[in-house]
Design an enzyme around this catalytic site. Structure first.
Site, PDB file in Angstrom:
ATOM      1  CG  HIS A 213      -2.879  -3.954  10.707  1.00 47.71           C
ATOM      2  ND1 HIS A 213      -1.190  -3.924  10.403  1.00 47.71           N
ATOM      3  CD2 HIS A 213      -3.253  -5.139  10.678  1.00 47.71           C
ATOM      4  CE1 HIS A 213      -1.192  -4.800   9.814  1.00 47.71           C
ATOM      5  NE2 HIS A 213      -2.222  -5.339   9.688  1.00 47.71           N
TER       6      HIS A 213
ATOM      7  CE  LYS B 142       4.063   9.903   9.128  1.00 48.53           C
ATOM      8  NZ  LYS B 142       4.993   8.945  10.049  1.00 48.53           N
ATOM      9  NE  ARG B 143      -4.991   8.466   4.321  1.00 47.26           N
ATOM     10  CZ  ARG B 143      -6.234   7.767   3.721  1.00 47.26           C
ATOM     11  NH1 ARG B 143      -6.214   7.186   2.882  1.00 47.26           N
ATOM     12  NH2 ARG B 143      -7.429   8.516   4.602  1.00 47.26           N
TER      13      ARG B 143
ATOM     14  CE  LYS C 206      -0.762   7.581  10.105  1.00 51.02           C
ATOM     15  NZ  LYS C 206      -0.029   6.402   9.485  1.00 51.02           N
TER      16      LYS C 206
ATOM     17  CB  THR D 236       5.968   0.356   6.980  1.00 50.09           C
ATOM     18  OG1 THR D 236       4.747   0.984   6.270  1.00 50.09           O
ATOM     19  CG2 THR D 236       5.696  -0.737   7.459  1.00 50.09           C
TER      20      THR D 236
ATOM     21  CE  LYS E 258       7.276   1.325   2.931  1.00 49.88           C
ATOM     22  NZ  LYS E 258       6.089   1.696   2.650  1.00 49.88           N
TER      23      LYS E 258
HETATM   24  C1  KOT Z   1      -7.502   1.046   9.522  1.00 50.05           C
HETATM   25  C2  KOT Z   1      -8.424   0.089   9.536  1.00 50.05           C
HETATM   26  C3  KOT Z   1      -9.456  -0.118  10.099  1.00 50.05           C
HETATM   27  C4  KOT Z   1      -8.291  -1.103  11.104  1.00 50.05           C
HETATM   28  C5  KOT Z   1      -7.057  -0.243  11.002  1.00 50.05           C
HETATM   29  C6  KOT Z   1      -6.523   0.482  10.124  1.00 50.05           C
HETATM   30  C7  KOT Z   1      -5.070   1.137   9.508  1.00 50.05           C
HETATM   31  C8  KOT Z   1      -4.048   0.944  10.647  1.00 50.05           C
HETATM   32  N1  KOT Z   1      -4.264   1.383   8.354  1.00 50.05           N
HETATM   33  N2  KOT Z   1      -3.089   1.409   8.431  1.00 50.05           N
HETATM   34  N3  KOT Z   1      -2.819   0.430   9.965  1.00 50.05           N
HETATM   35  C9  KOT Z   1      -1.242   0.434   9.809  1.00 50.05           C
HETATM   36  O1  KOT Z   1      -0.475  -0.321   9.949  1.00 50.05           O
HETATM   37  C10 KOT Z   1       0.148  -0.004   8.797  1.00 50.05           C
HETATM   38  C11 KOT Z   1       0.870  -1.805   8.831  1.00 50.05           C
HETATM   39  O2  KOT Z   1       0.614  -2.791   9.801  1.00 50.05           O
HETATM   40  C12 KOT Z   1       0.659   0.435  10.630  1.00 50.05           C
HETATM   41  O3  KOT Z   1       2.604   0.119  10.404  1.00 50.05           O
HETATM   42  C13 KOT Z   1       0.597   1.459  10.702  1.00 50.05           C
HETATM   43  O4  KOT Z   1       1.181   1.891  12.132  1.00 50.05           O
HETATM   44  C14 KOT Z   1      -1.226   1.285  10.913  1.00 50.05           C
HETATM   45  O5  KOT Z   1      -1.694   2.339  11.351  1.00 50.05           O
END
Ligand code: KOT
Length: 788
Positions: free
Chosen positions: A349, A527-528, A533, A635, A639
């Site tokens: 991710h 978002k976070r 971002k 995501t 939405k």
């Molecule tokens: C958090 C910690 C470690 C590794 C990955 C993450 C992570 C990645 N947390 N959220 N993400 C998000 O995942 C979403 C679903 O795939 C993506 O849409 C987004 O871009 C990621 O930042």
């Protein structure tokens, strides 16, 4: 309970017999729990039927292992999926209550940080809607993501406590419990390898049924809670050591006490590794137990079991499954690796280096000595099979969880087309060369039941009136709306739905002290909070725009409300400075008599799933402005587009696919591409060059530095004008231009609505149903079933 009974009677029944309250004294929470129990009763039969169908048809089961499930509220989802909204409304009207108030009483289950956890929740709902036999496995955190408030503009965190009230959805399963060990030693005994842990906790299961659309199928979310083996140390109590007596219990419970509040950072704490192993090991034991109840040939495991690792957090599943198969079931290690790989697959991710998990070999050996040995064996086996290259699962004394997960998975996927290509070119370049068929793409999606049907009833009614209700579980049917973009009556109705959603949001914000004009453009970034971002790009542009308005307030500006929402990890100092700056800018701009009618900044605190459900239907402009190459998918972007907001965005993550589908004319593109970003960083003094070339940017930064919004923001200005790794300065000029394009387009309301309709009509591909079907076809090799 048979499903034919009257909902109103069942609510009364539960109020009296499950909650012990009479209607005259019931509080809103009592009513909400009574409704939840009445709804839960209606889920149990389809839930059992789904389980029976899976056994009867010997279906392959999918297991989704995730540290996070950001499920939000469950009641409305269940009522909507069972088609009981009208009945529930009527039941409460009879008691002078509003269903909205009852639904609004449910705490928002925040067992996740952001996108990764919310994706897992959307997937659970889609798996049930499709009828794919599946279990979600995770941790039953006592405290989910912290609550956010603001004090003098700064983020304050307080603990979240969603379990203080009874959690109506879950069934405790004291009989489904496993002993999970840590530490200790490994010995060879009579030709067998035996791990003897030095400590252990009990993992106890709690099940929540997840009902799909129209109640056709229900899967289970099984969350593990940590309990002590021995509840109480009576010897210590008797010796007068009252605190010490409770110590074993406290130590054990710590494991499932709280969610780590980090998003895309790796904290590398011992407790975190314990959490990861705890839920992964319990889940694997449960999976094997279920498999063995049906089949005694473990070689058939990959035909019956697909285990998806949601990022590397459960990556210890590789060595643990090998250990179970080899040490406990007697399979040769090489064979066990092959069988485990047949079951396992891994989703990446993020490519951010700080988020790629690594655990020191020392810690790993201390906490999981047998697993450390097996990691070495997996590494050696991989090197033997692929002698030409030097990929290793360890580096500089650390175990690399990404390469480990890759080596133990038969498929590895990225979450958008761009992200998947970048995976192949960057972090997994070497492994991809060795295993060119392993990496596949599965672009993320979102569930339309929650994110359109229940969050946006006005738009949903309009869509259903226009094309029937088939879109709810076949979202690409939204394309039938396309011709209606040219129908003035439809456009007016579409605009009216948006306007009504904006009025609702304006009321909500007004009650929280932010007075905004529902006729202004609602521009939303939720978002976070993270440098990549680039909320700071957004707020700096806001300042520049404000300065421009102030110079000439009568120049026919398009009124705008800039809405921000999001939490920063408690230890992420820079992100917290961004929050402080946004609030400080809001304070100045919102009280400026010259510009107040033209520009406002609103930052409602404690952004969560429930708040997202309020904000997204009211949004007109969606801010997706990450530095290209950094947002794996996003995501929220999907939405917004589904709910008829236009995007201002970079070519990053799934923005690329959104723009391809909605059309370049209906998307406000700006900024450097991922390739240009890499090149730009090589330019000496790139930030200062960008500032020198754009007087608006210079003026905005000067205002921040000179204290227009108060003291304490030098860190942000220094960063943006110095190292500026995320290229805020270099992308500013084009962002400012794109924002003026947005205003030009918005000035023609009818043309804007046309573009908004096209965004909705062309976004049907972003249903998580499509994503899940992709996983079933390319990764899990599994099939949907029908209950009964
Ligand atoms: C958090 C910690 C470690 C590794 C990955 C993450 C992570 C990645 N947390 N959220 N993400 C998000 O995942 C979403 C679903 O795939 C993506 O849409 C987004 O871009 C990621 O930042």
């Amino acid at each position: 309970m048979p499903t034919k009974t009257d909902l109103r009677d069942d609510i009364q029944h539960h109020l009296k017999y499950s909650l012990g309250k009479d209607a005259g004294h019931a509080q809103i929470t009592d009513w909400r729990l009574a409704l939840s129990y009445a709804i839960r009763d209606r889920i149990v039969d389809p839930w059992f039927a789904s389980t029976r169908a899976t056994y009867a048809q010997k279906g392959k089961r999918v297991y989704y292992l995730s540290m996070e499930f950001l499920i939000g509220r469950l009641l409305e989802d269940a009522v909507v999926n069972l088609g009981l909204m009208d009945e529930a409304e009527a039941a409460f009207k009879a008691n002078d209550l509003s269903l909205d108030d009852v639904l609004g009483d449910e705490p928002d289950a925040a067992l996740g940080n952001g996108g990764l956890g919310r994706l897992a929740a959307c997937f659970l709902e889609s798996l049930s809607t499709i009828g794919c036999p599946a279990y979600g496995y995770g941790i039953r955190y006592e405290h989910g993501l912290f609550k956010q408030s603001f004090h003098e503009g700064r983020q304050i965190e307080s603990p979240e406590d969603w379990l203080t009230q009874p959690h109506a959805w879950e069934f405790e399963r004291p009989e489904a419990a496993f002993r999970i060990g840590f530490g200790g030693s490994v010995e060879e005994l009579g030709g067998k390898t035996v791990w003897t842990p030095s400590e252990a906790v009990i993992a106890e299961a709690f099940d929540t049924p997840i009902i799909g659309w129209e109640g056709r199928w229900a899967n289970t979310l099984r969350l593990w809670a940590a309990k002590p083996e021995q509840v109480f140390d009576l010897d210590r109590f008797n010796a007068g050591d009252y605190y010490g007596a409770a110590e074993p219990e406290n130590l054990a419970r710590t494991i499932s006490r709280v969610l780590y509040p980090d998003d895309t950072t790796d904290e590398g704490k011992r407790l975190r590794l314990k959490q990861e192993f705890f839920f992964t090991a319990a889940s694997l034991r449960d999976i094997l137990r279920r498999f063995e109840s049906e089949c005694d040939d473990l070689e058939l495991l990959p035909q019956k079991v697909a285990i998806q690792l949601n990022d590397t957090h459960p990556a210890i599943a590789g060595p643990e499954l090998v250990r179970l198969l080899a040490d406990e079931k007697g399979m040769p290690v090489e064979k066990a690796i092959e069988i485990a790989r047949g079951c396992l697959s891994y989703t990446n991710h993020t490519l951010l280096p700080e988020a790629l998990e690594r655990w020191s070999e020392g810690l790993m050996r201390d906490l999981l000595p047998r697993h450390m040995q097996l990691i070495e064996e997996i590494d050696a086996a991989h090197a033997r099979e692929n002698p030409s290259r030097g990929v290793t699962m360890t580096d500089d004394g650390d175990v690399l969880m990404g390469p480990l997960a890759f080596a133990m998975a038969h498929k590895v996927n990225g979450v958008s087309a761009l992200h998947t290509e970048l995976m192949k070119e960057t972090v997994f370049e070497e492994l991809h060369r060795l295993h060119p068929d392993r990496i596949v793409n599965q672009t993320n999606g979102v569930t339309p039941r929650r994110w359109v049907l229940s969050a946006n009833p006005r738009l949903s009614a309009l869509i259903t009136e226009a094309i029937g209700d088939g879109w709810v579980d076949d979202l690409e049917r939204l394309s039938k709306l396309e011709p209606m973009a040219d129908d003035k009556t439809f456009r007016d109705a579409f605009a009216a739905a948006k306007r009504a959603n904006k009025a609702d949001l304006a009321n909500y914000l007004g009650e929280r002290g932010a007075n905004v004009d529902p006729d202004a453009m609602f521009d939303v970034q939720i978002k976070r909070i993270h440098e990549y971002k680039r909320q700071h790009l957004n707020i700096i542009e806001t300042i520049a725009h404000w300065q421009e308005i102030k110079d000439n307030p009568g120049a026919g500006w398009v009124p705008r409300v800039k809405i921000f929402g999001g939490k920063a990890a408690p230890g992420y100092v820079f992100a917290k400075e961004i929050i402080h700056l946004i609030n400080a800018v809001a304070e100045v701009i919102n009280t400026d008599a010259d510009t107040g009618h033209l520009l406002k900044v609103a930052y409602p605190a404690n952004y969560n799933v429930t708040l997202a459900e309020r904000l997204i239907p009211a949004a007109e402009l969606s801010e997706q402005i990450s530095t290209a190459g950094k947002e794996a998918s996003g995501t929220g972007n999907m939405k917004f587009a589904l709910n008829g907001a236009l995007t201002v965005g970079t070519l990053d993550g799934a923005n690329v696919e959104i723009r391809d589908l909605v059309g370049a004319d209906n998307f406000f593109l700006f900024g450097m591409t991922a390739d240009e970003v890499v090149k730009r960083r090589e330019v000496e003094g790139h930030a200062q060059k960008a500032i020198d070339a754009d007087p608006r940017l210079k003026r905005a930064l000067d205002a921040i530095r000179s204290g227009t919004f108060g003291p304490g923001f030098e860190g942000i200005v220094d960063n943006v004008s110095g190292p500026d790794y995320f290229l805020v300065a270099s992308d500013f000029t084009d962002f400012y231009r794109a924002q003026r394009e947005v205003e030009k387009a918005y000035a023609d309301q009818d043309a804007w609505t046309r573009m908004a309709v096209l965004n909705t009509a062309r976004s049907g591909w972003f249903s998580s149903d499509r994503t899940i079907r992709g996983y079933m076809r390319d990764v899990w090799y599994s099939e949907a079933l029908a209950a009964e």
